[in-house]
Design a protein around this motif. Sequence first.
Motif, short mmCIF file in Angstrom:
data_model
loop_
_atom_site.label_atom_id
_atom_site.label_comp_id
_atom_site.label_asym_id
_atom_site.label_seq_id
_atom_site.Cartn_x
_atom_site.Cartn_y
_atom_site.Cartn_z
N GLN A 39 0.84 -1.19 0.00
CA GLN A 39 0.00 0.00 0.00
C GLN A 39 0.88 1.24 0.00
OE1 GLN A 39 -2.99 0.17 3.10
NE2 GLN A 39 -4.21 1.60 1.89
N ALA A 40 0.77 2.00 -1.06
CA ALA A 40 1.49 3.27 -1.18
C ALA A 40 0.63 4.38 -0.58
CB ALA A 40 1.81 3.54 -2.64
N PRO A 41 1.26 5.50 -0.22
CA PRO A 41 0.49 6.60 0.37
C PRO A 41 -0.66 7.03 -0.55
CG PRO A 41 2.82 6.99 0.63
CD PRO A 41 2.69 5.77 -0.25
N GLU A 42 -1.84 7.15 0.04
CA GLU A 42 -3.03 7.63 -0.65
C GLU A 42 -3.48 6.70 -1.77
OE1 GLU A 42 -2.39 11.65 -1.84
OE2 GLU A 42 -2.12 12.37 0.22
N LYS A 43 -3.07 5.44 -1.70
CA LYS A 43 -3.50 4.46 -2.69
C LYS A 43 -4.11 3.27 -1.97
CE LYS A 43 -0.45 5.53 -6.55
NZ LYS A 43 0.49 4.96 -7.57
N GLU A 44 -4.91 2.48 -2.71
CA GLU A 44 -5.51 1.29 -2.12
C GLU A 44 -4.46 0.18 -2.01
OE1 GLU A 44 -10.12 1.86 -3.65
OE2 GLU A 44 -8.99 0.10 -4.21
N ARG A 45 -4.74 -0.74 -1.08
CA ARG A 45 -3.85 -1.88 -0.93
C ARG A 45 -3.92 -2.73 -2.19
NH1 ARG A 45 -3.51 -4.77 4.86
NH2 ARG A 45 -3.20 -2.57 5.33
N GLU A 46 -2.76 -3.18 -2.65
CA GLU A 46 -2.63 -3.89 -3.92
C GLU A 46 -2.03 -5.28 -3.68
OE1 GLU A 46 -0.07 -3.31 -8.11
OE2 GLU A 46 0.53 -2.27 -6.28
N LEU A 47 -2.63 -6.31 -4.30
CA LEU A 47 -2.07 -7.65 -4.22
C LEU A 47 -0.85 -7.74 -5.13
CD1 LEU A 47 -2.16 -10.62 -3.33
CD2 LEU A 47 -3.77 -11.04 -5.19
N VAL A 48 0.28 -8.14 -4.58
CA VAL A 48 1.53 -8.19 -5.32
C VAL A 48 1.84 -9.61 -5.80
CG1 VAL A 48 4.03 -7.86 -5.15
CG2 VAL A 48 2.47 -6.22 -4.06
N ALA A 49 1.73 -10.58 -4.90
CA ALA A 49 2.10 -11.95 -5.25
C ALA A 49 1.39 -12.93 -4.34
CB ALA A 49 3.61 -12.15 -5.13
#
Length: 118
Positions: A39-49
């Motif tokens: 999760q980057a600042p001001e972004k939604e949590r993202e599935l990486v792997a």
Amino acid sequence: QVQLVESGGGLVQPGGSLRLSCAASGFTFSTYAMKWYRQAPEKERELVATISSTGATPTYADSVKGRFTISRDNGKNTVYLQMNSLKPEDTAVYYCNATKLWPVRNYWGQGTQVTVSS
């Protein structure tokens, strides 16, 4: 008590590498699929792997495919994320996740910060 403890984050220059680890305890690690999110600042949590309970068929977000590798050691109750050719856009808090479909279980670590900057 269930615990997922991430480590290995830090500051790295663009093009560099980091290896994240997530040590699990308090549940039967070998029966859970394991995932890394970020999760980057001001972004939604993202599935990486994602990696299955047996370690077969890992899958990756398009943004990291070819650069990141997920792996696990069921003997050590640990999942890893090897990150190569890092880019500034990889900067985020990286979270470890354990998931099981039946019975439904979903556990999270506290996160580790990865910063890619010159």
